[in-house]
Design a protein around this motif. Structure first.
Motif, PDB file in Angstrom:
ATOM      1  N   VAL A 271       2.599   8.355  12.191  1.00  0.00           N
ATOM      2  CA  VAL A 271       1.870   7.187  11.696  1.00  0.00           C
ATOM      3  C   VAL A 271       2.461   5.907  12.298  1.00  0.00           C
TER       4      VAL A 271
ATOM      5  N   THR B  38      -7.424   5.855  -2.173  1.00  0.00           N
ATOM      6  CA  THR B  38      -7.249   5.909  -0.717  1.00  0.00           C
ATOM      7  C   THR B  38      -8.593   5.820  -0.011  1.00  0.00           C
TER       8      THR B  38
ATOM      9  N   LEU C 262      -4.191  -3.169  11.118  1.00  0.00           N
ATOM     10  CA  LEU C 262      -3.417  -2.228  11.922  1.00  0.00           C
ATOM     11  C   LEU C 262      -3.121  -2.746  13.322  1.00  0.00           C
TER      12      LEU C 262
ATOM     13  N   PHE D 113     -13.297  -0.182  14.294  1.00  0.00           N
ATOM     14  CA  PHE D 113     -13.253   1.264  14.051  1.00  0.00           C
ATOM     15  C   PHE D 113     -12.742   1.490  12.646  1.00  0.00           C
ATOM     16  N   TRP D 114     -13.119   2.577  12.068  1.00  0.00           N
ATOM     17  CA  TRP D 114     -12.830   2.849  10.662  1.00  0.00           C
ATOM     18  C   TRP D 114     -12.029   4.126  10.495  1.00  0.00           C
ATOM     19  N   GLU D 115     -12.041   4.924  11.557  1.00  0.00           N
ATOM     20  CA  GLU D 115     -11.284   6.164  11.523  1.00  0.00           C
ATOM     21  C   GLU D 115     -10.666   6.376  12.898  1.00  0.00           C
TER      22      GLU D 115
ATOM     23  N   ARG E 299       1.213   4.432  -4.408  1.00  0.00           N
ATOM     24  CA  ARG E 299       0.459   5.602  -3.990  1.00  0.00           C
ATOM     25  C   ARG E 299      -0.617   5.999  -4.991  1.00  0.00           C
TER      26      ARG E 299
ATOM     27  N   PHE F 120     -10.872   3.369   0.824  1.00  0.00           N
ATOM     28  CA  PHE F 120     -11.328   1.992   1.010  1.00  0.00           C
ATOM     29  C   PHE F 120     -11.291   1.692   2.491  1.00  0.00           C
ATOM     30  N   TRP F 121     -12.111   0.776   2.896  1.00  0.00           N
ATOM     31  CA  TRP F 121     -12.303   0.483   4.327  1.00  0.00           C
ATOM     32  C   TRP F 121     -12.000  -0.961   4.632  1.00  0.00           C
TER      33      TRP F 121
ATOM     34  N   GLN G 284      -8.788   8.603   8.180  1.00  0.00           N
ATOM     35  CA  GLN G 284      -9.226   7.300   7.702  1.00  0.00           C
ATOM     36  C   GLN G 284      -8.073   6.307   7.859  1.00  0.00           C
ATOM     37  N   LEU G 285      -8.411   5.054   8.179  1.00  0.00           N
ATOM     38  CA  LEU G 285      -7.368   4.056   8.354  1.00  0.00           C
ATOM     39  C   LEU G 285      -6.582   3.850   7.060  1.00  0.00           C
ATOM     40  N   SER G 286      -7.247   4.020   5.916  1.00  0.00           N
ATOM     41  CA  SER G 286      -6.555   3.810   4.648  1.00  0.00           C
ATOM     42  C   SER G 286      -5.450   4.857   4.456  1.00  0.00           C
ATOM     43  N   TRP G 287      -5.645   6.067   4.979  1.00  0.00           N
ATOM     44  CA  TRP G 287      -4.606   7.088   4.851  1.00  0.00           C
ATOM     45  C   TRP G 287      -3.385   6.695   5.657  1.00  0.00           C
ATOM     46  N   ILE G 288      -3.640   6.120   6.848  1.00  0.00           N
ATOM     47  CA  ILE G 288      -2.525   5.700   7.695  1.00  0.00           C
ATOM     48  C   ILE G 288      -1.748   4.574   7.023  1.00  0.00           C
ATOM     49  N   LEU G 289      -2.493   3.646   6.414  1.00  0.00           N
ATOM     50  CA  LEU G 289      -1.852   2.485   5.803  1.00  0.00           C
ATOM     51  C   LEU G 289      -1.053   2.845   4.560  1.00  0.00           C
ATOM     52  N   THR G 290      -1.420   3.934   3.906  1.00  0.00           N
ATOM     53  CA  THR G 290      -0.728   4.274   2.656  1.00  0.00           C
ATOM     54  C   THR G 290       0.367   5.311   2.888  1.00  0.00           C
ATOM     55  N   CYS G 291       0.618   5.699   4.147  1.00  0.00           N
ATOM     56  CA  CYS G 291       1.626   6.717   4.444  1.00  0.00           C
ATOM     57  C   CYS G 291       2.887   6.091   5.049  1.00  0.00           C
TER      58      CYS G 291
ATOM     59  N   ILE H  30       0.595   3.069  14.689  1.00  0.00           N
ATOM     60  CA  ILE H  30       0.511   1.641  14.361  1.00  0.00           C
ATOM     61  C   ILE H  30       1.071   0.805  15.520  1.00  0.00           C
TER      62      ILE H  30
ATOM     63  N   LEU I 265      -9.567  -2.838   7.788  1.00  0.00           N
ATOM     64  CA  LEU I 265      -8.269  -2.194   7.945  1.00  0.00           C
ATOM     65  C   LEU I 265      -7.836  -2.181   9.406  1.00  0.00           C
ATOM     66  N   SER I 266      -8.789  -2.099  10.312  1.00  0.00           N
ATOM     67  CA  SER I 266      -8.428  -2.055  11.732  1.00  0.00           C
ATOM     68  C   SER I 266      -7.779  -3.369  12.168  1.00  0.00           C
TER      69      SER I 266
ATOM     70  N   LEU J 296       0.832  -1.207   0.000  1.00  0.00           N
ATOM     71  CA  LEU J 296       0.000   0.000   0.000  1.00  0.00           C
ATOM     72  C   LEU J 296       0.868   1.259   0.000  1.00  0.00           C
ATOM     73  N   ARG J 297       1.972   1.232   0.773  1.00  0.00           N
ATOM     74  CA  ARG J 297       2.838   2.422   0.842  1.00  0.00           C
ATOM     75  C   ARG J 297       3.539   2.663  -0.487  1.00  0.00           C
TER      76      ARG J 297
END
Lengths: 431, 431
Positions: free
Chosen positions: B136, A151, A175, B153-155, A147, A153-154, B170-177, B140, A171-172, A143-144
């Protein structure tokens, strides 16, 4: 606010969320909407358009060049772009498609190839799917490194070699897991797959029932072709539930933004059908003119019997239509519900009959008249209760939307039976 | 299936999703439900109970000991536990609360302290909130190290020192950073905060409008106290939109699982009110008995005029009630909508008037009668159109739910005016 002072208007509007700008445009009188949209310029972007009420959006799109619409469509997710252009006239739609770059065009054309209001039109193609042997750490790295992925998606879908979904992973969960765990051990195997041709109402019911946030859409061979997210479903749930009230009342799908001519046409066609049934009911009264001319009070009282039947029928019908729409009323409990409605109708009919019977008997000093109206009231309540459930259920069996067509049958029945039972009994009784 | 053979029944049911088991129980006749639930034993767990229709659940809970209910409540998220016990009688509810361990009891009691149908009852307390200086990578690691955190949780909410939300991620932002980025740079600062005392209908509209997946709930001082997720909102959107159709028809909130006695009581009270208005409308006919006795055909035709007014009024009313419920009809466009409905009513009234006027004139060979019914039809359509929007709007202004009370006013008006305009004109015309 918008008169002349463009800069002020822009300053006021620019901090707003696209959904709020859309609301603002909807509240603007239709003849000034184009002007206001022009004054706001690029503040009215693709997102604002996709939030707009269908009628209002079509109105604004009509004024744009195909290239402009195409630019907006290119900015949006496939599902929103499709929603924007699916109601355009064929020629205009083609012009917009031609103005799109080949990739966006292919995605939108493919979505348009699915039936209207099906899962294929609602889904987006941008999603994250990974093979089950990947570990949590590998997924995060993937995912990283990519890019250009969406972005929004859940959940991540886990697929086999044939690209068939075998599990879903929030995603949780990713994580909160160590990097070394395999996706196969994190994902949930029970998943709700949506066939690409499923009707959107059914999709909405699935999301509701299983409390889904997103779901995989699969084609006929079971391969993952897209994803539907709950934020698109929320609109559909609200629309479908709200539409029933409009349909049941014969207002079609028209909200307050529907152009007047279209509203007149929709409602008038329904009213003309009702005029026909009203004439039918009136002709029942026609049979009893002689009885009425002997005893005019009958004409005074007859609308009470027919009207109350209509009210009781509408109650039962509303409950039945809702239960059908939410899949609560199925073949396994229909008979039980019919018995239930019959019992409710018996109770209500008896109570109302006694009430009106005593009142009429006393007021007109005629116990026979009281008895006749009491019996007629009971009969018509039973007819109303049975029709209120049998009509929607029968229409549903024949795959006719019960919300659209039930009311005309039910009220015709209660009108006809109301007049017939009351005037018929009065004639037989020799009132 | 359930007769005698418990093991077979359990084998058949055990692979099902809790929502499906709940459906199965709902479809079971109410007098056998306890038996079936007992046969299924632990398959009917907390999740099944929380998916059940309110009426069906209350029915089953009545048969359980407080300790059993408390065990179920302890398994659920606060919001689901609250939904399960909030409709119990005060004494029973207290017994359940006493049987809970102190921590769960405190959470549920605190939720119950908020008004019914408010955000405070919908929110869950388990959420993930982090300070903005965390990166980030730190977030994690924090999630991996604290496995007792909720995994639903989703956010992630970013809060300041006073625990006030300043952003959502959003969790997706965390995962892609990359791990090194600070939360402050990933999060979105524009967020929709839900005050803890906001009505659930308003909460649902916010979720719908801003396409939210989850939202922070804040107390009066702006501190983060909970989170609402969209899966709980989906039910509310469906319920609120569906309730209007039931309310408008006078069926209360009763679905097909409502106990019969309660259904009779709800519907009958509405029907009695309508009986009163029907008598009122009939008394208008009473004034014109002399006219009718001279020309009985008037009695045959009068229900057409009143009935068509009722139909047209119901159309307008349904559109208005929907528009009010979805915040589309506000003080800024009410006048415009009234004018719009008046124009629609004029068009429809004229068309219907001409149609019925010509037909009646020809059939009865009496052009005057045709003219009278045509004019009466137009008048009543105008009354219907205006009443159809003015009544709901006025009720809404006085904070009365327009869906509940509009129909009785509108149909009374159209009945009274239908009879009065038709019979009155006929009298004046000397028919």
């Amino acid at each position: 606010v918008e008169d002349g002072d463009r800069d002020l208007a822009r300053d006021l509007v620019s901090p707003l969320h696209p959904a709020d700008i859309a609301d603002l445009l909807e509240l603007t009188p239709s003849d000034r909407r184009g002007e206001v949209a022009a004054a706001l310029g690029d503040l009215v972007g693709a997102e604002v358009l996709s939030e707009l009420n269908d009628y209002v959006r079509d109105d604004l799109l009509d004024a744009l060049e195909p290239q402009q619409v195409a630019d907006f469509a290119a900015e949006l997710d496939t599902d929103d772009a499709v929603a924007m252009i699916e109601d355009m006239e064929a020629a205009d739609q083609q012009a917009v498609l031609d103005a799109l770059d080949p990739e966006d065009r292919a995605a939108i054309e493919s979505a348009l190839s699915y039936p209207e209001e099906s899962a294929g039109r609602l889904m987006q193609r941008d999603l994250v799917a990974v093979p089950e042997h990947m570990t949590v750490g590998q997924v995060i790295d993937y995912l990283r490194d990519n890019r250009d992925l969406t972005t929004d998606f859940w959940e991540i879908f886990v697929v086999d070699e044939a690209h068939k979904p075998i599990g879903t992973c929030q995603l949780s969960w990713i994580l909160t897991c160590p990097r070394s765990i395999a996706m196969a051990d994190v994902m949930k195997r029970e998943q709700t797959l949506i066939p690409v041709d499923m009707d959107q109402e059914e999709v909405a019911l699935r999301f509701q029932k299983y409390a889904l946030i997103s779901a995989a859409v699969v084609d006929a061979s079971g391969r993952l072709v897209g994803m539907i997210t709950v934020d698109d479903i929320v609109h559909i749930i609200a629309e479908e539930a709200g539409e029933d009230i409009l349909r049941l009342s014969g207002a079609g799908e028209g909200d307050i933004n529907q152009p007047i001519l279209e509203a007149v046409r929709t409602r008038l066609s329904w009213l003309v059908v009702n005029l026909g049934t009203a004439v039918l009911a009136a002709s029942v009264v026609g049979f009893f003119q002689e009885t009425i001319s002997k005893y005019v009070v009958l004409a005074v009282l007859m609308p009470i019997v027919s009207g109350m039947g209509g009210n009781a029928g509408t109650q039962t019908m509303a409950v039945a239509v809702r239960a059908l729409a939410t899949n609560q009323l199925t073949s396994s409990n229909t008979l039980r519900q019919i018995v239930r409605e019959f019992r409710i109708a018996s109770a209500n009919g008896t109570a109302l009959g006694i009430l009106i019977g005593i009142a009429v008997g006393l007021i007109y000093g005629n116990p026979d008249l009281g008895l006749v109206i009491a019996i007629a009231m009971l009969i018509n309540n039973l007819v109303a209760g049975l029709a209120g459930i049998l009509v929607p259920v029968t229409l549903d069996r024949f795959n006719i939307d019960p919300a659209v067509s039930s009311a005309v049958f039910v009220t015709t029945l209660t009108d006809v039976m109301g007049f017939f039972s009351f005037l018929g009994l009065a004639t037989v009784w020799g009132l």
